[in-house]
Design an enzyme around this catalytic site. Structure first.
Site, PDB file in Angstrom:
ATOM      1  N   LYS A  27      59.535 -17.184 105.566  1.00 55.41           N
ATOM      2  CA  LYS A  27      58.401 -16.757 106.378  1.00 55.41           C
ATOM      3  C   LYS A  27      57.217 -16.510 105.433  1.00 55.41           C
ATOM      4  O   LYS A  27      57.386 -15.985 104.328  1.00 55.41           O
ATOM      5  CB  LYS A  27      58.783 -15.466 107.107  1.00 55.41           C
TER       6      LYS A  27
ATOM      7  N   SER B 172      57.619 -12.101 115.432  1.00 53.23           N
ATOM      8  CA  SER B 172      56.677 -12.858 114.663  1.00 53.23           C
ATOM      9  C   SER B 172      57.283 -13.932 113.757  1.00 53.23           C
ATOM     10  O   SER B 172      56.565 -14.806 113.277  1.00 53.23           O
ATOM     11  CB  SER B 172      55.861 -11.896 113.784  1.00 53.23           C
TER      12      SER B 172
ATOM     13  N   SER C  11      61.004  -8.693 115.054  1.00 53.74           N
ATOM     14  CA  SER C  11      60.425  -9.976 114.642  1.00 53.74           C
ATOM     15  C   SER C  11      61.406 -10.992 114.078  1.00 53.74           C
ATOM     16  O   SER C  11      61.049 -12.148 113.887  1.00 53.74           O
ATOM     17  CB  SER C  11      59.308  -9.747 113.621  1.00 53.74           C
TER      18      SER C  11
END
Lengths: 506, 484, 101
Positions: A83, A158, A182
């Protein structure tokens, strides 16, 4: 089928086996992943950046080690992705924000360094909501990320890029971050496994902070065992993070093996009544209740529970996380790195203040600005006690709910998200409604618990539904044992999104 | 209210840079004077993703101070973020302590015009320093140097109990002496390792409520502590006299112009939005650590001064000067331990030793060791060397000339203590100067000095002065004096 | 926490300045409305009886670990300066600070 054609379908442990047996090389696997990502991701939007040179260099180095008989372990040579809020020396890291466009970190996050040390190949950086603030990846400043099960829908967030990439089989596993769900929520919406470790289990050094008392790094993968494998590599005390725990880490793969072999027999599974109330999608409720029933049918003991302060969690969470964020994001001021915008007018505070304000006004997107505003307000003079301090105390009550619950059960089973993946754009414009959808995942962060989401079914429309399991702090082994036991029973295990199967057949 | 009856109330906020090798939250150097932005790493430059890790020695140093000042130490204290934007504050917040500081209470003890005083403290806490903004040079630009960002500080906050600028200055001196004695701060105001801000207000004598206060910043020398406060008190007094009001504000001391001027401030400047620092769990202080630090505490300057006065009968001025720096007092007491008489040693240390040292803290490394000084003073004590020549011998010892004994022998500096030899010289001088003898006998006692000088010249200054004095009087006063 | 709007336009303007965010009038109005709705929602925390409850700022009961006072080296100056929007090889450069200390 030669292994090469189906390499993307392999789990991380599967790839490890092929590499160990010499049936493929890291370079071959890496080239395969990169080529596939180039092809598929144009539409999917999971990656913000690929690093072919770095990845192939790491792959060749891994192959050389293996030839020399110096392979470092199961992750050596396995392609993974990160990420883009995880700092990677020399590789542009944006946290999904314009304000960090072009910033090249001068150091590696501890979790990244540990993956490198384990020999993993890092393919690139994955899409996310700006500064990890969001549940749909729609606040990414760079590109839309889509759900591999339905390209008109969000992947969740996210860590949407991570979940989408793993689901679409662009990589076997990825590291995401979880502040209020997330990792787990996008895992649920994309039909993969996502693990949020206990607070402090994985070092946060090099994780671009959103809310420091809630943030944790964790793995997303297609199997529970792969999550365990990745966690083994990154968990453990780090002297660079004063909040990282010193308790010994490990035993995660073993816990998975035990769960698979023994099933859920004797496991006390808590079912909190506050998690099955109005607002939950009936298909989600049915799938999750089905999962709980399957566990019971195989010998788990169900424990009816109450977590009475659950309904205050969203309020407490959004005050705490925004307050911390307002402070964490103060460093993006246009002075030392990142975007600097020349102001149109100096204003009352002079040119310097105007420069910082203009840079932040332009560099941050609406969701980030909204949260900075809310957090600044919650901490400001005259409001601190009514908002921030009250939220911190509510947090104590939520933590105590779980302490009481775990005296009576080993894991708690709940839905991960009240709804399956929603359409792109559907929830834009009403932030509160978006926040309320985090109801099942945020308590876990407030209490510092480990949690996992794994597939438990598909909706009639063909969208994945996730089961969330929670365990007591530091009890990742119990959590993984339960998850692996359920994984063997789940009707959703092994299902692949249309995007992956279409590509795979090609 | 009548302005004449107004009384000043001063509180100090002192920042002291702790003497550690590395910064408070990272491994960068803390030393002063390095080229700009060279003591910088991802952590102290506030790069995205970094985390602070607390320096153990900074905690120990702050605890030493808290123990020395008799503070109550919190067994569990907490760090907090103080949020404000400034280009030399890399993270947009300063890591400090707020509602749960490391230590509370305690006092700075001092002597003001012979009277013991006790300046009560509110708190002591740990925090990080900010960098430096440089405004000279290019007209519309400021330059930022972050070397100082993350240097460990203790903030020492006094209660508003100081009554005069002189007391404030003495409080700073006492605090500086304590910090240096503990070895935790070098106390250099000019380089900024010790900084002083002061809150000043006036109130009618006898009133309990405090008047509106101003904060005076940028006081960077001891001289200015007094001058800045005197100026600010006068400014406030004349405002009251003119029937105007004092505005609560921050004012900067301008040493060149000798006045304070308001700092341009913004209305939100004081909303620091403190909250507990999530990156640092509570700091827990174990009893074992306190026990060890207590055991390591040196005798503090004031206690030592009073002891020297009490045990050795030293005058206050000597005792104060000797205990100004711990190393100087150590030097003095080592000389005593080697047998030096107290007053002579005090006089030599204050005079000869200090005159030759740039910094009193270098005393123990001086070319003349305390033991060597004791040997020299033993020669004086036994009458073999005169006090005057002893200074000369000390000078040679300083230049590496060897021991006092060796120098005195080689240079023939031993005192003439042979009574017969001195007596012969006395007779000769008296005989050679009948006119002066007559004057003396006529009652001009001052002429004695002339005779002493003559004999000293004749003996090359080596005549034992006490013996000479005795013999001269005998011959000048006595019948046989004239040799007749 | 209850009563009139928790955050009006003026309040939003003040908060934006405190947060150093340049927002245009449209954004200010939008955020003021949205934040007001959120603040009304979070007002439900008032229902809790929090007498004697300590706040949680760290999820797990941790103690602050310290590090030994050792140098671990600094970055080459160029490495950090080169990331700055404006620098002169020695310093970070910013528009002149007004009302500096």
């Amino acid at each position: 089928m030669s292994p090469v054609d189906g390499l993307h379908r392999e789990s991380a442990l599967g790839l490890a086996r092929l590499l160990a047996e010499g049936r493929t090389s890291s370079e071959e696997a890496t080239r395969h992943c990169l080529a596939r990502a180039e092809r598929v991701d144009r539409e999917l939007g999971a990656f913000l950046a690929l690093d072919p040179e770095g990845a192939l260099a790491a792959a060749r180095a891994s192959d050389a080690r293996r030839r020399a008989g110096e392979a470092r372990g199961p992750l050596d040579g396995v392609p993974l992705a990160l990420k883009d809020n995880l700092v990677c020396a020399g590789l542009a890291t944006t946290a999904g924000s314009r304000i960090l466009e072009g910033w090249r970190p001068p150091y590696d996050a501890t979790a990244v360094a540990r993956l490198r040390a384990a020999g993993a190949v890092l393919l690139g950086k994955l899409n996310l909501d700006e500064f990890a603030m969001g549940s749909s990846t729609e606040s990414s400043a760079y590109r839309v990320c889509r759900n591999p099960w339905d390209l008109a829908r969000v992947p969740g967030g996210s860590s949407g890029g991570a979940a989408a990439a793993v689901a679409a089989e662009l990589c076997a596993g990825a590291l995401g971050t979880d502040t209020g769900g997330s990792i787990r929520q996008p895992a649920s919406l994309c039909g993969v496994v996502g693990l949020k470790p206990s607070y402090g289990r994985v070092s946060r050094y090099g994780l671009i902070a959103f809310a420091s008392s809630l943030d944790q790094i964790g793995p997303l993968a297609r199997t529970t065992a792969d999550c365990a494998l990745l966690l083994e590599a990154i968990a453990g005390h780090d002297p660079r993070d004063a909040t990282s725990l010193e308790a010994p880490a490990g035993g995660y793969l073993e816990a998975c093996a035990r769960g698979r072999a023994e099933g859920p027999r004797g496991l006390r599974v808590g079912v909190p009544r506050e998690y099955f109330v109005a607002g939950i999608d009936p298909e989600v409720e049915a799938a999750v209740r089905g999962a709980i029933a399957a566990l019971a049918a195989e010998g788990a003991e169900l424990v009816e529970l109450s977590l009475p302060h659950t309904r205050f969690a969203v309020a407490a969470y959004y005050l705490i996380c925004t307050a911390e964020a307002s402070s964490n994001l103060a460093r993006y001021d246009g002075v030392r790195y990142g975007l600097r915008v020349s102001p149109e007018a100096a204003g009352a505070g002079g040119e310097l203040e105007a420069m910082s304000a203009a840079s932040r006004g332009r560099g941050f997107g609406p969701e980030v600005k909204r949260r900075i505003m809310l957090g600044t307000f919650a901490l400001s003079a005259g409001y601190y006690d009514a908002y921030y301090a009250r939220a911190q105390r509510a947090r104590t009550l939520i933590r105590r709910d779980f302490e009481a619950a775990f005296a009576r059960c080993d894991v708690i089973a709940t839905p991960t998200s009240p709804i399956p993946a929603f359409a792109l754009g559907e929830k834009q414009g009403d932030p509160l409604q978006m926040y309320l959808a985090d109801i099942y995942t945020i308590s876990c962060n407030l209490a510092g618990l480990p949690g996992i989401s794994l597939p438990c079914g598909l909706s009639a429309g063909g969208l994945p539904i996730g089961l969330q399991l929670l365990a007591a702090p530091l009890d990742e082994p119990q959590l993984l044992r339960a998850a692996a036991a359920y994984e063997a029973l789940s009707p959703a295990t092994g299902l692949r999104p249309p995007l992956a199967s279409a590509e795979g057949a090609a | 209210m009548s302005a004449r009856e107004l009384q000043a109330v001063i509180g100090l906020e002192v920042h002291a840079q702790l003497l550690t090798a590395s910064k408070i939250f990272c491994g960068c150097e803390t030393s002063f004077g390095a080229p700009p932005n060279t003591h910088l790493c991802p952590v102290c430059s506030g790069q995205p993703g970094v985390l602070p890790v607390l320096n153990a020695r900074a905690v120990e140093h702050a605890l030493r101070l808290a123990l020395a000042l008799g503070c109550r130490i919190r067994r569990r204290s907490r760090f907090a973020r103080k949020n404000y934007f400034y280009p030399d504050l890399p993270k947009g917040y300063q890591i400090s302590q707020y509602d749960e500081p490391l230590a509370e209470g305690g006092a700075v003890e001092l002597v003001l015009e012979g009277e013991p005083r006790r300046v009560a403290l509110t708190r002591i806490h740990l925090e990080e320093d900010a960098g430096k903004s440089l405004h000279e040079g290019a007209r519309n630009l400021s330059r930022i140097d972050l070397n100082r960002a993350g240097v460990p500080l203790v903030e020492i906050v006094s209660e508003p109990v100081i009554e005069s600028p002189a007391e404030a200055a003495e409080t700073m001196r006492a605090l500086r002496a304590i910090l240096r004695c503990l070895g935790i701060c070098d106390g250099n105001l000019e380089q900024g390792s010790l900084r002083c801000d002061a809150n000043v207000s006036l109130r009618p004598r006898g009133a309990r409520e405090l008047g509106v206060k101003t904060e005076v910043k940028n006081i960077n020398s001891f001289r200015f502590v007094q001058r800045a406060l005197e100026h600010e008190i006068e400014r406030q007094r004349s405002l009251y006299e003119r029937g105007e009001v004092v505005v609560q504000e921050t004012r900067l001391w301008d040493a060149e112009r000798g006045h304070t001027a308001p700092m341009r401030s913004k209305e939100e400047a004081h909303d620091y939005r403190y909250f507990p620092e999530p990156d640092l769990p509570p700091l827990v202080i174990e009893e074992a650590l306190l026990e060890r630090l207590r055991g390591e505490l040196p005798e503090l300057p004031l206690a030592r001064r009073l002891r020297l006065m009490r045990e050795l009968g030293l005058p206050e001025l000597d005792a104060a000067e000797l205990t100004r720096e711990r190393e100087l007092a150590d030097y003095f007491e080592r000389a005593l331990a080697a047998g030096a008489p107290a007053r002579a040693a005090a006089s030599f240390v204050r005079g000869e030793l200090l005159a030759r040292l740039d910094d009193a803290r270098g005393a123990l490394a001086a070319p003349v060791s305390p033991e060597a000084l004791a040997e020299l003073l033993a020669l004086v004590e036994s009458g073999r060397v005169s006090g005057k020549l002893a200074k000369e011998i000390f000078a040679r010892m300083w230049q590496g000339g060897g021991s006092a004994e060796a120098i005195a022998r080689a240079e023939g500096l031993f005192q003439e203590s042979d009574a017969a030899a001195i007596e012969a010289e006395v007779r000769r001088v008296i005989e050679a100067n009948p006119a002066q003898l007559a004057q003396y006998r006529a009652g001009k006692g001052k002429v004695l000095g002339f005779f002493i000088g003559q004999v000293m010249r004749a003996t090359g200054g080596k005549a034992n002065p006490a013996l000479l004095n005795q013999l001269l009087r005998k011959h000048l006063d006595g019948d046989e004096g004239g040799g007749k | 926490m209850s009563g009139g709007p928790a955050l009006d336009l003026e309040g939003a303007r003040r908060i934006a300045r405190l947060a150093r965010l340049a927002l245009d009038e449209q954004e200010l109005a939008l955020f003021a409305g949205q934040l007001d709705a959120i603040l009304r929602y979070v007002a439900q925390l008032e229902e809790l009886s929090l007498e004697g409850i300590e706040g949680t700022s760290h999820a797990l009961a941790l103690e602050c670990r310290t590090r030994p006072d050792e140098l671990s080296g600094s970055s080459p100056r160029e490495e950090l300066l080169s990331r700055a929007p404006a620098q002169d090889g020695e310093h970070f450069l910013v528009p002149r600070v007004v009302g500096h200390e």
